[in-house]
Design an enzyme around this catalytic site. Structure first.
Site, mmCIF file in Angstrom:
data_model
loop_
_atom_site.group_PDB
_atom_site.id
_atom_site.type_symbol
_atom_site.label_atom_id
_atom_site.label_comp_id
_atom_site.label_asym_id
_atom_site.label_seq_id
_atom_site.Cartn_x
_atom_site.Cartn_y
_atom_site.Cartn_z
ATOM 1 N N LYS A 38 0.811 -1.222 0.000
ATOM 2 C CA LYS A 38 0.000 0.000 0.000
ATOM 3 C C LYS A 38 0.843 1.270 0.000
ATOM 4 O O LYS A 38 0.442 2.273 -0.593
ATOM 5 C CB LYS A 38 -0.963 0.006 1.202
ATOM 6 C CG LYS A 38 -1.871 -1.220 1.290
ATOM 7 C CD LYS A 38 -2.688 -1.452 0.031
ATOM 8 C CE LYS A 38 -3.250 -2.862 -0.024
ATOM 9 N NZ LYS A 38 -3.752 -3.249 -1.353
ATOM 10 N N GLU B 20 -6.840 2.151 -2.683
ATOM 11 C CA GLU B 20 -6.066 0.994 -3.106
ATOM 12 C C GLU B 20 -6.574 0.503 -4.453
ATOM 13 O O GLU B 20 -7.617 0.957 -4.936
ATOM 14 C CB GLU B 20 -6.108 -0.132 -2.064
ATOM 15 C CG GLU B 20 -7.470 -0.530 -1.583
ATOM 16 C CD GLU B 20 -7.406 -1.420 -0.334
ATOM 17 O OE1 GLU B 20 -7.705 -2.601 -0.465
ATOM 18 O OE2 GLU B 20 -7.073 -0.922 0.761
ATOM 19 N N PHE C 68 -25.655 -11.737 12.691
ATOM 20 C CA PHE C 68 -25.072 -12.240 11.445
ATOM 21 C C PHE C 68 -24.227 -13.500 11.632
ATOM 22 O O PHE C 68 -23.214 -13.684 10.951
ATOM 23 C CB PHE C 68 -24.257 -11.150 10.741
ATOM 24 C CG PHE C 68 -25.096 -9.973 10.310
ATOM 25 C CD1 PHE C 68 -25.653 -9.912 9.049
ATOM 26 C CD2 PHE C 68 -25.351 -8.921 11.199
ATOM 27 C CE1 PHE C 68 -26.441 -8.836 8.669
ATOM 28 C CE2 PHE C 68 -26.137 -7.838 10.820
ATOM 29 C CZ PHE C 68 -26.685 -7.797 9.551
ATOM 30 N N GLU D 146 -2.079 8.060 7.722
ATOM 31 C CA GLU D 146 -2.818 8.957 6.831
ATOM 32 C C GLU D 146 -3.727 9.839 7.653
ATOM 33 O O GLU D 146 -4.137 9.463 8.752
ATOM 34 C CB GLU D 146 -3.751 8.142 5.909
ATOM 35 C CG GLU D 146 -3.104 7.404 4.792
ATOM 36 C CD GLU D 146 -4.127 6.633 3.954
ATOM 37 O OE1 GLU D 146 -3.675 5.924 3.059
ATOM 38 O OE2 GLU D 146 -5.349 6.729 4.197
ATOM 39 N N ASN E 275 -7.685 -2.937 -6.599
ATOM 40 C CA ASN E 275 -7.996 -4.362 -6.569
ATOM 41 C C ASN E 275 -7.657 -4.941 -7.929
ATOM 42 O O ASN E 275 -8.166 -4.489 -8.949
ATOM 43 C CB ASN E 275 -9.466 -4.587 -6.239
ATOM 44 C CG ASN E 275 -9.808 -4.055 -4.859
ATOM 45 O OD1 ASN E 275 -9.096 -4.295 -3.893
ATOM 46 N ND2 ASN E 275 -10.862 -3.289 -4.767
HETATM 47 C C1 MV4 Z 1 -9.753 5.228 5.470
HETATM 48 C C2 MV4 Z 1 -10.898 5.783 6.072
HETATM 49 C C3 MV4 Z 1 -10.832 7.102 6.465
HETATM 50 N N1 MV4 Z 1 -9.703 7.809 6.281
HETATM 51 N N2 MV4 Z 1 -8.655 5.980 5.301
HETATM 52 C C4 MV4 Z 1 -11.335 0.734 5.316
HETATM 53 C C5 MV4 Z 1 -10.886 -0.397 4.468
HETATM 54 C C6 MV4 Z 1 -9.623 0.035 3.811
HETATM 55 N N3 MV4 Z 1 -9.637 -0.328 2.432
HETATM 56 C C7 MV4 Z 1 -9.576 1.506 3.985
HETATM 57 N N4 MV4 Z 1 -10.637 1.877 4.852
HETATM 58 C C8 MV4 Z 1 -10.786 3.167 5.246
HETATM 59 N N5 MV4 Z 1 -9.722 3.963 5.066
HETATM 60 C C9 MV4 Z 1 -8.645 7.236 5.699
HETATM 61 N N6 MV4 Z 1 -7.535 7.948 5.545
HETATM 62 C C10 MV4 Z 1 -12.030 4.987 6.231
HETATM 63 C C11 MV4 Z 1 -11.976 3.667 5.818
HETATM 64 C C12 MV4 Z 1 -13.181 2.896 6.014
HETATM 65 C C13 MV4 Z 1 -13.904 2.400 4.923
HETATM 66 C C14 MV4 Z 1 -13.482 2.583 3.614
HETATM 67 C C15 MV4 Z 1 -14.191 2.077 2.556
HETATM 68 C C16 MV4 Z 1 -15.349 1.372 2.799
HETATM 69 C C17 MV4 Z 1 -15.794 1.142 4.078
HETATM 70 C C18 MV4 Z 1 -15.075 1.646 5.161
HETATM 71 C C19 MV4 Z 1 -15.533 1.433 6.451
HETATM 72 C C20 MV4 Z 1 -14.815 1.926 7.503
HETATM 73 C C21 MV4 Z 1 -13.629 2.654 7.289
#
Ligand code: MV4
Length: 515
Positions: free
Chosen positions: A123, A295, A355, A207, A297
């Site tokens: 990442k 990110e 669930f 971050e 996929n």
């Molecule tokens: C974040 C964020 C808020 N700020 N990064 C969760 C999974 C991972 N792929 C990254 N995620 C997040 N990164 C920053 N800087 C909030 C999340 C996040 C989230 C992101 C996408 C879909 C669902 C989520 C649920 C909780 C937190």
């Protein structure tokens, strides 16, 4: 360039199970490609095995002993004479060693090169790459934390709260939210040790925390001739514990300008890493519609059908054409979008009991159907849901001319769906689809934790009509009607067994029915 029939694969092995294996095989069939299934001990009777032209047993039920064993899959491919392997999603789909091993075996991996997967798998490396490609990333650090004092200084600059993330992570594993400077060092240590045990890689970066973001991802495709396009976005903000529940295309949030900017960023992203085949660029978008790369996929995703429904393109067909060396069959300008699509993931889980996974035999199954509806599933009546694999058993996809129409159609379909023998998340999906905020497009990734308590299911269990009760009533009504017919017209007990050769009986029965 259209792939000439002669250049297309003649036989493909699908290294997966369930709905995605079935979905891939359907496209293969349409293209005249023979299909090879692999199956574990638990999947002897599975749908993907029944659908394939040939099938190879590759081991015991646990995925570690079957679907994840590279040598067994390669051996099955060799033995069957397949020219290419489609990994689906999950299992080996994002494993760069497997992608390389397939190539080394002289076969085609239907997905990106291992090298591109590796670049995006780290990442922090991906953030650096995106940053230099001009793709916006979340403010933070570009390298894993080596010196905690230096990290604290940067956190002070960007401001709290900050989010600690594992460099090898993704999907929310090993994240830590830090609200104040004195928590940074201790949280860093626990995050690092969690990342070490989960990924065998303890590197952590930080971050700025984006509060209440929306998850919006772009479908991208690149061919091996240097062309890359995007097929628009999917919104996947309705998630529960990083498990997606409802996805849709397009996003209700985006305006045309933001959509164009994000699409351009997604294409720049895919072009920056030597990528070939289907990929997804994930962004988080804040309430001001500022978007940040999260990110990539490097696979076909579960929610790809919503993109298919609004673009009219078969994404698996595109994958196969690209893997066979063809050029993308359309330019960015030729991509057209029409209407709106919503997908609900149906899990064998009990939404009334936090669930918990539901296992057992599907004793009764009635799938919804009708205009604008698609059902992708790997289950059948009488089939077993086992503990060994992902609990997602089906996906419903509804298309509509507008978002409102797609939502109404999805509600109708969810109410029509009858699955007996195992508990499912159908009532939970109905709760989402009937929620005022969801219908208004006013939601973010915290929607489920913010609004779902668990008590709502009583209502939506009834909303998903009690089909068992209805079945009983229908049976009673049918019995009463039969009773009446026997008395008045001596109609046969079962219309289907009535001899069609007897015109008199047939006419007489129908006439009496009308009376
Ligand atoms: C974040 C964020 C808020 N700020 N990064 C969760 C999974 C991972 N792929 C990254 N995620 C997040 N990164 C920053 N800087 C909030 C999340 C996040 C989230 C992101 C996408 C879909 C669902 C989520 C649920 C909780 C937190």
């Amino acid at each position: 360039m259209k792939i000439k029939q002669a250049d297309m694969f003649k036989k493909i092995l699908v290294a997966n199970r369930g709905e995605i294996a079935v979905r891939i095989m359907r496209t293969c069939r349409e293209l005249g490609i023979r299909t090879v299934a692999v199956f574990s001990e638990a999947d002897r009777l599975a749908l993907h095995v029944r659908m394939a032209d040939e099938a190879y047993h590759i081991g015991a039920a646990p995925a570690r002993e079957s679907y994840l064993v590279q040598e067994k899959i390669l051996a099955a491919a060799k033995q069957s004479g397949a020219e290419a392997i489609h990994p689906g999603y999950g299992f080996l789909s994002e494993n760069p060693e497997f992608a390389d091993a397939v190539a080394h075996a002289g076969l085609v991996f239907i997905g990106p090169p291992g090298a591109a997967m590796r670049k995006m798998g780290d990442k922090t490396a991906a953030r650096k790459l995106m940053n230099s490609a001009g793709v916006p990333i979340v403010p933070g650090i570009l390298d894993p934390i080596a010196d905690i004092d230096a990290a604290r200084q940067i956190a002070d600059e960007i401001g709290y709260p900050v989010l600690l993330k594992a460099a090898a992570g993704g999907g929310g594993k090993g994240m830590r939210l830090v609200h104040k400077p004195e928590d940074l060092a201790p949280f860093f240590r626990t995050a690092a040790s969690e990342a070490q045990s989960a990924f065998g890689d303890g590197r952590v970066y930080l971050e700025k925390y984006v509060a209440g973001p929306r998850h919006i991802e772009f479908q991208v495709f690149a061919d091996s001739h240097g062309n890359a396009i995007h097929l628009g976005e999917r919104e996947c903000s309705i998630q529960r514990r990083h498990q997606k529940v409802v996805e849709e295309a397009p996003s209700a949030l985006l305006d045309e300008k933001t959509r164009r900017q994000m699409g351009e960023a997604a294409v720049a992203a895919v072009k920056s890493c030597g990528y070939v085949n289907a990929g997804t660029i994930e962004f988080i978008v804040d309430k001001h519609r500022h978007f940040y790369f999260l990110e990539m996929n490097t696979r076909l995703q579960v929610e790809h059908p919503v993109t298919e429904m609004v673009t009219g393109l078969d994404l698996v067909k595109l994958q196969l054409e690209i893997a066979a060396g063809g050029k993308l069959p359309l330019t960015q300008e030729e991509v057209q979008w029409r209407g709106h699509a919503v997908e609900c993931r149906i899990y064998a889980e009990d939404p009334e009991s936090n669930f918990i996974p539901a296992i057992g035999r599907i004793s009764h199954l009635h799938k919804p159907d009708g205009f604008g509806l698609r059902e992708d599933s790997g289950v059948y009546e009488g089939g077993e849901i086992s503990v060994y694999y992902d609990p997602m058993i089906s996906k419903l996809i509804a298309w509509g001319a507008t978002r409102a129409e797609a939502i109404r159609r999805m509600r109708r379909a969810l109410r029509e769906y009858e699955i007996g023998g195992v508990k499912t998340t159908i009532p939970f999906c109905l709760w989402v689809l009937e929620h005022e905020k969801f219908c208004a497009g006013d939601f973010d990734t915290h929607f489920v934790p913010n609004f779902f308590t668990g008590n709502e299911m009583v209502l939506h269990r009834d909303g998903h009509h009690d089909w068992k009760k209805l079945q009983a009533v229908a049976a009673l009504a049918a019995a009463l009607e039969r009773e009446t017919r026997t008395q008045t017209i001596a109609a046969p007990q079962n219309g289907a067994t009535m001899p069609q050769s007897s015109a008199w009986k047939s006419r007489g029965w129908k006439t009496n029915l009308r009376a």
